[in-house]
Design a protein around this motif. Structure first.
Motif, mmCIF file in Angstrom:
data_model
loop_
_atom_site.group_PDB
_atom_site.id
_atom_site.type_symbol
_atom_site.label_atom_id
_atom_site.label_comp_id
_atom_site.label_asym_id
_atom_site.label_seq_id
_atom_site.Cartn_x
_atom_site.Cartn_y
_atom_site.Cartn_z
ATOM 1 N N ASN A 196 0.813 -1.218 0.000
ATOM 2 C CA ASN A 196 0.000 0.000 0.000
ATOM 3 C C ASN A 196 0.845 1.266 0.000
ATOM 4 O O ASN A 196 0.336 2.338 0.313
ATOM 5 C CB ASN A 196 -0.918 0.008 1.222
ATOM 6 N N LEU A 219 -0.500 4.093 -2.261
ATOM 7 C CA LEU A 219 -1.740 4.661 -1.727
ATOM 8 C C LEU A 219 -1.451 5.587 -0.545
ATOM 9 O O LEU A 219 -1.972 6.711 -0.486
ATOM 10 C CB LEU A 219 -2.690 3.543 -1.304
ATOM 11 N N TRP A 272 -7.589 10.666 -11.215
ATOM 12 C CA TRP A 272 -8.276 9.494 -10.679
ATOM 13 C C TRP A 272 -9.141 8.840 -11.764
ATOM 14 O O TRP A 272 -9.157 7.612 -11.902
ATOM 15 C CB TRP A 272 -9.145 9.897 -9.494
#
Length: 72
Positions: A5, A8, A65
């Motif tokens: 992760n 992120l 995004w």
């Protein structure tokens, strides 16, 4: 878990940090405008420019995004 992760966490911290910086810039600009007794039109223009910069940053994030979610 952290290695999976990492991107992120990095993006959340980047956008969070930049949002905090925009907020601090707004407080600094407000303080300078208040102390120097700037007329209303000057305040409107100054806050407008700062707001458009924040909206551009937000639009960039939404476009990025959207592109990443569609695979572009």
């Amino acid at each position: 878990m952290l290695a999976e992760n990492y991107e992120l966490i990095e993006s959340i911290m980047l956008y969070g940090g930049l949002s905090i910086l925009f907020g601090l810039m707004g407080f600094a600009v407000h303080d300078v405008l208040r102390k120097n007794d700037v007329p209303l039109i000057g305040r409107v223009v100054t806050y407008g420019v700062l707001g458009l910069g924040a909206l551009g940053f937000l639009a960039k994030g939404i476009i990025e995004w959207f592109w990443l979610s569609t695979g572009v």
